[in-house]
Design an enzyme around this catalytic site. Structure first.
Site, short mmCIF file in Angstrom:
data_model
loop_
_atom_site.label_atom_id
_atom_site.label_comp_id
_atom_site.label_asym_id
_atom_site.label_seq_id
_atom_site.Cartn_x
_atom_site.Cartn_y
_atom_site.Cartn_z
N LYS A 22 0.84 -1.21 0.00
CA LYS A 22 0.00 0.00 0.00
C LYS A 22 0.88 1.25 0.00
O LYS A 22 0.69 2.17 -0.79
CB LYS A 22 -0.90 0.04 1.23
CG LYS A 22 -1.53 1.41 1.50
CD LYS A 22 -2.41 1.40 2.72
CE LYS A 22 -1.73 1.68 4.01
NZ LYS A 22 -1.46 3.09 4.30
N ASN A 23 1.89 1.27 0.90
CA ASN A 23 2.67 2.49 1.09
C ASN A 23 3.73 2.70 0.02
O ASN A 23 4.55 3.61 0.13
CB ASN A 23 3.28 2.50 2.50
CG ASN A 23 2.19 2.67 3.53
OD1 ASN A 23 1.06 3.09 3.20
ND2 ASN A 23 2.49 2.35 4.77
N CYS A 118 -4.94 12.70 12.35
CA CYS A 118 -5.76 11.49 12.30
C CYS A 118 -5.66 10.80 13.65
O CYS A 118 -4.98 11.29 14.55
CB CYS A 118 -5.32 10.56 11.18
SG CYS A 118 -3.80 9.69 11.56
N ARG A 123 0.21 14.56 12.45
CA ARG A 123 0.59 14.37 11.03
C ARG A 123 0.91 15.69 10.34
O ARG A 123 0.26 16.07 9.35
CB ARG A 123 -0.49 13.61 10.24
CG ARG A 123 -1.08 12.37 10.84
CD ARG A 123 -0.14 11.22 11.01
NE ARG A 123 0.35 10.63 9.80
CZ ARG A 123 -0.16 9.54 9.19
NH1 ARG A 123 -1.25 9.00 9.70
NH2 ARG A 123 0.36 9.02 8.13
N ASP A 314 4.27 0.73 12.20
CA ASP A 314 3.03 0.10 11.72
C ASP A 314 2.86 -1.32 12.25
O ASP A 314 1.76 -1.87 12.17
CB ASP A 314 3.01 0.10 10.18
CG ASP A 314 2.97 1.50 9.61
OD1 ASP A 314 3.33 1.69 8.43
OD2 ASP A 314 2.60 2.43 10.36
N ARG A 406 -9.06 -0.35 4.39
CA ARG A 406 -8.26 0.68 3.71
C ARG A 406 -6.91 0.14 3.28
O ARG A 406 -6.33 0.58 2.30
CB ARG A 406 -8.01 1.87 4.64
CG ARG A 406 -9.22 2.73 4.90
CD ARG A 406 -8.81 3.99 5.64
NE ARG A 406 -7.70 4.64 4.92
CZ ARG A 406 -7.08 5.72 5.42
NH1 ARG A 406 -7.43 6.19 6.61
NH2 ARG A 406 -6.10 6.28 4.74
C1 EPZ Z 1 3.99 6.96 6.27
O1 EPZ Z 1 3.23 8.07 6.76
C2 EPZ Z 1 3.05 5.77 6.20
N1 EPZ Z 1 1.91 6.11 5.36
C3 EPZ Z 1 2.52 5.41 7.59
O2 EPZ Z 1 1.76 4.20 7.48
C4 EPZ Z 1 3.70 5.11 8.50
O3 EPZ Z 1 3.22 4.87 9.79
C5 EPZ Z 1 4.64 6.34 8.51
O4 EPZ Z 1 5.07 6.66 7.18
C6 EPZ Z 1 5.88 6.10 9.35
O5 EPZ Z 1 6.57 4.97 8.91
C7 EPZ Z 1 2.05 6.03 4.02
O6 EPZ Z 1 3.10 5.71 3.48
C8 EPZ Z 1 0.84 6.34 3.20
P1 EPZ Z 1 6.14 10.46 8.11
P2 EPZ Z 1 3.83 9.56 6.64
O7 EPZ Z 1 6.08 11.65 7.21
O8 EPZ Z 1 4.58 9.69 5.35
C9 EPZ Z 1 6.14 13.84 11.59
C10 EPZ Z 1 -0.06 2.76 7.76
O9 EPZ Z 1 -0.50 2.21 8.79
N2 EPZ Z 1 6.25 14.81 10.47
O10 EPZ Z 1 7.34 9.62 8.07
O11 EPZ Z 1 2.74 10.51 6.92
C11 EPZ Z 1 4.74 13.22 11.62
O12 EPZ Z 1 3.84 14.01 12.32
C12 EPZ Z 1 0.37 4.24 7.81
O13 EPZ Z 1 0.08 2.19 6.67
C13 EPZ Z 1 6.39 16.15 10.76
O14 EPZ Z 1 6.44 16.55 11.92
O15 EPZ Z 1 4.86 9.53 7.86
C14 EPZ Z 1 5.00 11.89 12.28
O16 EPZ Z 1 4.95 12.01 13.66
C15 EPZ Z 1 0.03 4.89 9.11
N3 EPZ Z 1 6.45 17.03 9.72
C16 EPZ Z 1 6.41 11.55 11.83
O17 EPZ Z 1 7.02 12.75 11.36
C17 EPZ Z 1 6.38 16.63 8.40
O18 EPZ Z 1 6.41 17.46 7.48
C18 EPZ Z 1 6.48 10.48 10.71
O19 EPZ Z 1 5.81 10.96 9.60
C19 EPZ Z 1 6.23 15.25 8.12
C20 EPZ Z 1 6.16 14.34 9.18
#
Ligand code: EPZ
Length: 426
Positions: A22-23, A118, A123, A314, A406
């Site tokens: 998915k990701n 969420c 996020r 995850d 999802r």
């Molecule tokens: C991806 O989300 C995955 N989703 C998530 O999987 C996964 O949990 C996550 O990476 C971490 O591995 C998809 O790929 C669609 P991040 P993403 O940007 O890209 C903070 C699932 O269950 N952050 O690495 O949104 C953020 O708030 C889902 O399949 C900032 O502060 O994750 C978070 O605490 C859930 N500022 C952390 O970093 C930013 O601009 C990680 O976020 C971006 C992120």
């Protein structure tokens, strides 16, 4: 509303095949915007989020043809006429924000709804926007939307290559900035980049379209901007998190369960932790593992989530179910998201003994769980209560399973195929 009814206590046996990731698939779909050509993506998981991303692309003017049986998408981005990602779709799926980089790179402007938080955390997207700004874009936020375009004073037509040091190895920011940089003027370097296997899959996809990227698999990606990209034909990598979910299920109540398309190189730390618990894992070949649950109760251990190659956040709810009936006290620490313990109360209603202490949980393993009505609060929390239902005594009813659909393709059918007593009810 649909739900699952699970009668626990069955031993899982047999074989299960893991779908595409998915990701990764969602990002490859967004990246297909970068070319005016046609893109064919195979091994696509047939899940709600993929259908939402297809809807998102169609809203931009992209033609998307899905062959669900063959798991193939054909995408034609030649007639994009509206670089705007609407609130209706972005609120359904946060990953929609990943059309921003490609649209900005190709059209010099984008309007995208702010995703917002969420169930698992706030996020933020500040790192995405900071990256775009470093490449010469300016943005404003009005009425819940980000309006972003390339500043005329900074040479108007194209983004400019830049050195970007990420405060945190965010996957979304790494992906969005990389997709913006492939058509920029000059070289972009992303330092402290995310290194998850799905990032590699996106890099390979972009290179197959004609992008010039190096440093994959490291924390520093170098992107030399090119003038244009062409369509491609690409197969999505297998889903490590889906694989981890079935490996954990087999580790709880399985006997020689074969999991196909489970690339163990992407799950090393997860395997390490399962072995500490006492799960029997045999690597059959690079894509197949055989898993059995321990003879007696598992052993307690501690887990800390971190960006790759650390323990994947995850799989945090998934391994917690395993530890909930292990012998002894385990501590699980969530370091990536602020609020990823909403499923704990559901497990405690099934007889687990888990305390939340800030971003730690203290899990005092119990002999057994008992079936109860529980809710799926998000995708992985949902998968966790389903797994708990497999080992619980009696009947577990899981509601709000739309969260699970999802990201898991036919989880009830696949578990039934392994001998679980699970059915979907309206
Ligand atoms: C991806 O989300 C995955 N989703 C998530 O999987 C996964 O949990 C996550 O990476 C971490 O591995 C998809 O790929 C669609 P991040 P993403 O940007 O890209 C903070 C699932 O269950 N952050 O690495 O949104 C953020 O708030 C889902 O399949 C900032 O502060 O994750 C978070 O605490 C859930 N500022 C952390 O970093 C930013 O601009 C990680 O976020 C971006 C992120």
């Amino acid at each position: 509303m649909a739900g699952f009814i699970i009668n626990g206590g069955k031993t899982l046996t047999g074989r299960v095949i893991i779908d595409g990731a998915k990701n990764s698939a969602l990002k490859l779909m967004a990246a297909s915007i970068l070319t005016g050509g046609r893109t064919r993506i195979s091994n696509v998981p047939i899940i709600e989020d993929v259908l939402t991303m297809a809807e998102m692309l169609q809203g931009l003017g992209v033609k998307v043809r899905a062959d669900q049986k063959e798991k193939i998408l054909e995408i034609d981005s030649s007639n994009i006429n509206n670089p705007e990602a609407s609130y209706e779709l972005v609120r359904k799926m946060r990953a929609s924000i990943l059309v921003a980089g490609p649209l900005l790179a190709r059209f010099g402007q984008v309007k995208v709804a702010i995703p917002g938080g969420c169930n698992i955390g706030s996020r933020q997207i500040d790192l995405h926007l900071k990256g775009f700004e470093s490449m010469g874009a300016i943005y404003s936020i009005e009425h819940g939307y980000i309006n972003c375009h390339i500043s005329r004073s900074k040479g108007g037509g194209r983004l400019k290559g830049a050195v970007i040091d990420l405060d945190f190895p965010s996957r979304g920011a790494t992906e969005n900035i990389m997709m913006a940089a492939v058509l920029a003027d000059g070289r972009t370097i992303i330092n402290n980049a995310a290194m998850e296997p799905e990032i590699d899959d996106l890099v390979k996809f972009l290179i197959s379209m004609g992008a010039d990227i190096s440093g994959q698999g490291t924390a520093s990606l170098t992107i030399e901007g090119v003038d244009c990209l062409s369509g491609t034909d690409y197969s999505v990598m297998p889903d490590s998190i889906e694989a981890g979910t079935y490996i954990a299920a087999a580790g709880m109540c399985g006997s020689d369960v074969i999991i196909e398309n489970a690339r163990h190189e992407n799950l090393e730390i997860f395997f390490l932790k399962l072995k500490e618990i006492g799960v029997d894992i045999d690597v059959v070949d690079e894509n197949t593992v055989k898993v059995s649950s321990p003879e007696k109760r598992g052993r307690a251990t501690n887990v800390s989530t971190l960006p790759y190659p650390g323990f994947p956040t995850d799989l945090q709810p998934i391994i917690t179910v395993l530890l909930s009936t292990a012998k002894g006290v385990s501590i699980v620490t969530e370091n990536v998201f602020e609020n990823r313990f909403m499923y704990i109360d559901e497990l405690n209603r099934m007889g687990a003994n888990i305390k939340i202490d800030g971003h730690h949980t203290v899990i005092d393993g119990v002999e057994k769980l008992s079936g109860a009505p529980v809710r799926a609060f998000d995708l992985r929390a949902g998968a966790a209560v389903v797994l708990a239902g497999l080992i619980a005594e009696g009947v577990t009813e899981v509601s709000d399973i739309f969260h699970i659909q999802r990201g898991y393709s036919d989880i009830a059918g696949k578990l039934k195929g392994l001998g679980a007593d699970i059915r979907v009810v309206k």
